[in-house]
Write an enzyme that holds these catalytic residues in place. Structure first.
Site, PDB file in Angstrom:
ATOM      1  N   TYR A 187       0.870  -1.181   0.000  1.00  0.00           N
ATOM      2  CA  TYR A 187       0.000   0.000   0.000  1.00  0.00           C
ATOM      3  C   TYR A 187       0.910   1.236   0.000  1.00  0.00           C
ATOM      4  O   TYR A 187       1.827   1.328   0.822  1.00  0.00           O
ATOM      5  CB  TYR A 187      -0.902  -0.033   1.237  1.00  0.00           C
ATOM      6  CG  TYR A 187      -1.620   1.281   1.468  1.00  0.00           C
ATOM      7  CD1 TYR A 187      -2.466   1.799   0.499  1.00  0.00           C
ATOM      8  CD2 TYR A 187      -1.424   2.002   2.634  1.00  0.00           C
ATOM      9  CE1 TYR A 187      -3.095   3.009   0.697  1.00  0.00           C
ATOM     10  CE2 TYR A 187      -2.059   3.216   2.833  1.00  0.00           C
ATOM     11  CZ  TYR A 187      -2.891   3.715   1.855  1.00  0.00           C
ATOM     12  OH  TYR A 187      -3.506   4.920   2.036  1.00  0.00           O
ATOM     13  N   LYS A 200     -11.328  -1.219   6.933  1.00  0.00           N
ATOM     14  CA  LYS A 200     -11.858  -1.900   5.739  1.00  0.00           C
ATOM     15  C   LYS A 200     -12.924  -2.927   6.159  1.00  0.00           C
ATOM     16  O   LYS A 200     -13.946  -2.559   6.684  1.00  0.00           O
ATOM     17  CB  LYS A 200     -10.712  -2.529   4.953  1.00  0.00           C
ATOM     18  CG  LYS A 200      -9.490  -1.629   4.793  1.00  0.00           C
ATOM     19  CD  LYS A 200      -9.776  -0.358   4.034  1.00  0.00           C
ATOM     20  CE  LYS A 200      -8.483   0.444   3.878  1.00  0.00           C
ATOM     21  NZ  LYS A 200      -8.686   1.781   3.373  1.00  0.00           N
ATOM     22  N   ASP A 208       0.413  -8.057   6.343  1.00  0.00           N
ATOM     23  CA  ASP A 208      -0.773  -7.203   6.367  1.00  0.00           C
ATOM     24  C   ASP A 208      -1.938  -8.049   5.845  1.00  0.00           C
ATOM     25  O   ASP A 208      -1.962  -8.441   4.674  1.00  0.00           O
ATOM     26  CB  ASP A 208      -0.533  -5.973   5.481  1.00  0.00           C
ATOM     27  CG  ASP A 208      -1.691  -4.988   5.547  1.00  0.00           C
ATOM     28  OD1 ASP A 208      -2.845  -5.430   5.682  1.00  0.00           O
ATOM     29  OD2 ASP A 208      -1.443  -3.772   5.435  1.00  0.00           O
TER      30      ASP A 208
HETATM   31  C1  LIG Z   1      -3.550  -3.135   2.647  1.00  0.00           C
HETATM   32  C2  LIG Z   1      -3.663  -1.865   3.422  1.00  0.00           C
HETATM   33  N1  LIG Z   1      -3.027  -1.752   4.594  1.00  0.00           N
HETATM   34  C3  LIG Z   1      -3.102  -0.626   5.331  1.00  0.00           C
HETATM   35  C4  LIG Z   1      -3.830   0.459   4.898  1.00  0.00           C
HETATM   36  C5  LIG Z   1      -3.891   1.707   5.749  1.00  0.00           C
HETATM   37  O1  LIG Z   1      -5.061   1.689   6.520  1.00  0.00           O
HETATM   38  P1  LIG Z   1      -5.747   3.014   7.120  1.00  0.00           P
HETATM   39  O2  LIG Z   1      -6.387   3.734   5.981  1.00  0.00           O
HETATM   40  O3  LIG Z   1      -6.691   2.476   8.145  1.00  0.00           O
HETATM   41  O4  LIG Z   1      -4.661   3.842   7.727  1.00  0.00           O
HETATM   42  C6  LIG Z   1      -4.513   0.398   3.697  1.00  0.00           C
HETATM   43  C7  LIG Z   1      -5.308   1.558   3.225  1.00  0.00           C
HETATM   44  O5  LIG Z   1      -5.928   1.552   2.183  1.00  0.00           O
HETATM   45  C8  LIG Z   1      -4.413  -0.787   2.933  1.00  0.00           C
HETATM   46  O6  LIG Z   1      -5.029  -0.905   1.746  1.00  0.00           O
END
Ligand SMILES: Cc1ncc(COP(=O)(O)O)c(C=O)c1O
Length: 399
Positions: A127, A224, A199
């Site tokens: 990301y 999400k 992740d």
């Molecule tokens: C795979 C993944 N990890 C982490 C994040 C970051 O999450 P947050 O928006 O809650 O900070 C995202 C955000 O889109 C993501 O797609």
């Protein structure tokens, strides 16, 4: 198995089998654990726990050191956060979890807990916000990162150094929807004395449990699928063991204060209760949409791991119990065709993020900083609408 069969039945059978094998003492299945995880209130008999907004708690003065789990101050611990953390640790098969302010802040906390001179081996398909953290903020601070293609196990092995503390990856990745073999990479990382962080935001603990496959740490954006309704920002880290690094991260979270708020913890716990059923519906809808799009003459490629056209379809079936609702598509007419499709859709909203009730679509190249994403790619988050309505909308927009 035909490419277009939703694998929900297999999911149900696999869960029962893996539960029996993985842990003879674990008698509850994820659906049941999730429903019973949000905490009740024994004092009033309420089935749903109240939101505890008090920042401070009365405690007994003994003149000696406090029990670290005693409620004292909400930055240290709060009942809503504690019950969500226990539920997430249980669902991911870990020993301990920390609720953090966002998915991005989970990674920020992990990087801060490392030391200057430490080395990270990272997937080259992260990301983009996490990569910005590493390049813009942690590289000048002395944390070095090597980026590798995680499907190339020899490259992962070659990138490891004596200073490597952590291997980090997403699987599936966002937005290229590539997979990494968690068990194989855990073996490589451990042989070099490093820990593996996965992740698990896109797959969710319903579809995949990295700790069971050998990972040491799971990072989750609760924003999400787990919260699931486009109204919570949150994150969590789950540790396989309560080891020195898990303790150091907990101390950093509590002293630094990037904690999940009681209200967001309560909303995420509420979302968790229906997670298993929502993920199954997202998966079924996404499988039907992927089948429709894969046959459409204007679509160059559908990137969905549980569609037989995905190059890592076999790994997806081995490692994941089912697909999530996230996919990407590439259009034959390049950037212009992609942008036109977004603007002709009526049910899909042109918006960022994924994992909620509404179907969303986004031209990723124009939102990512220093993007390497192809200009003809759209990321699609399939929501909980009826799949026939979603397909009809795509059909009219592509006509
Ligand atoms: C795979 C993944 N990890 C982490 C994040 C970051 O999450 P947050 O928006 O809650 O900070 C995202 C955000 O889109 C993501 O797609």
């Amino acid at each position: 198995m035909p490419a277009c069969t939703w694998q929900g039945r297999r999911f149900a059978l696999r869960l029962a089998a893996s539960d029996r094998k993985a842990n003879a003492t674990m008698t509850l299945r994820p659906e049941t654990k999730a429903v019973h995880s949000a905490g009740s209130d024994p004092a009033s008999g309420a089935i749903v726990s109240p939101i505890v907004l008090s920042t401070t708690f009365e405690y007994e003065t003994t003149g000696r050191e406090h029990d670290p789990e005693q409620l004292i101050y909400t930055r240290y611990q709060n009942p809503n956060r504690a019950s969500l953390e226990a539920a997430l640790a249980q669902l991911e098969g870990g020993a301990i979890a920390h609720g953090i302010a966002s998915g991005s802040a989970t990674m920020l906390t992990v990087f801060q807990a490392l030391r200057p001179g430490d080395h990270i081996v990272s997937s080259d398909d992260l990301y983009f916000g996490i990569r910005v953290q590493l390049e813009e903020f942690f590289a000048p601070w002395g944390l070095e990162t090597s980026y590798v293609d995680m499907s190339d196990l020899a490259a992962v092995r070659a990138a490891l150094r004596p200073q490597t503390k952590l291997v980090i990856l997403e699987t599936p990745t966002n937005p290229m929807i590539r997979l990494a073999d968690i068990a194989a990479i855990a073996g490589i990382a451990h042989a070099a004395g490093a820990q593996l962080l996965v992740d698990n935001t896109v797959a969710t603990p319903i579809a995949q449990n990295p700790i069971t496959l050998g990972a040491d740490i799971v990072a989750l954006s609760l924003t999400k699928y787990i919260a699931g309704h486009h109204d919570v920002l949150g994150g969590a880290l789950v540790f396989a063991e309560e080891d020195d690094f898990a303790q150091r991260v907990m101390r950093l979270v509590r002293i630094g204060g990037a904690v999940l708020s009681p209200y967001n913890a309560w909303l995420a716990a509420r979302g968790l209760q229906s997670l298993a059923y929502r993920v199954r519906a997202h998966s079924e809808n996404a499988s039907q949409v992927a089948c429709f799009l894969a046959e459409h003459p204007k679509i160059e490629r559908v990137l969905y791991p549980h569609h037989a056209s995905h190059p890592q379809y076999e790994l997806a079936r081995r490692q994941m119990r089912l697909g999530s609702g996230l996919m990407s598509i590439q259009l034959k007419g390049g950037r212009q065709a992609a942008v036109e499709l977004v603007n002709k859709l009526r049910l899909f909203t042109s918006a960022t993020s994924f994992g909620g009730t509404h179907s969303l679509i986004e031209h990723r190249e124009s939102i990512e900083e220093s993007s390497k994403t192809p200009a003809n790619l759209l990321r699609v988050s399939i929501g909980l609408e009826h799949p026939a309505d979603l397909i009809a909308d795509l059909q009219q927009a592509l006509a």
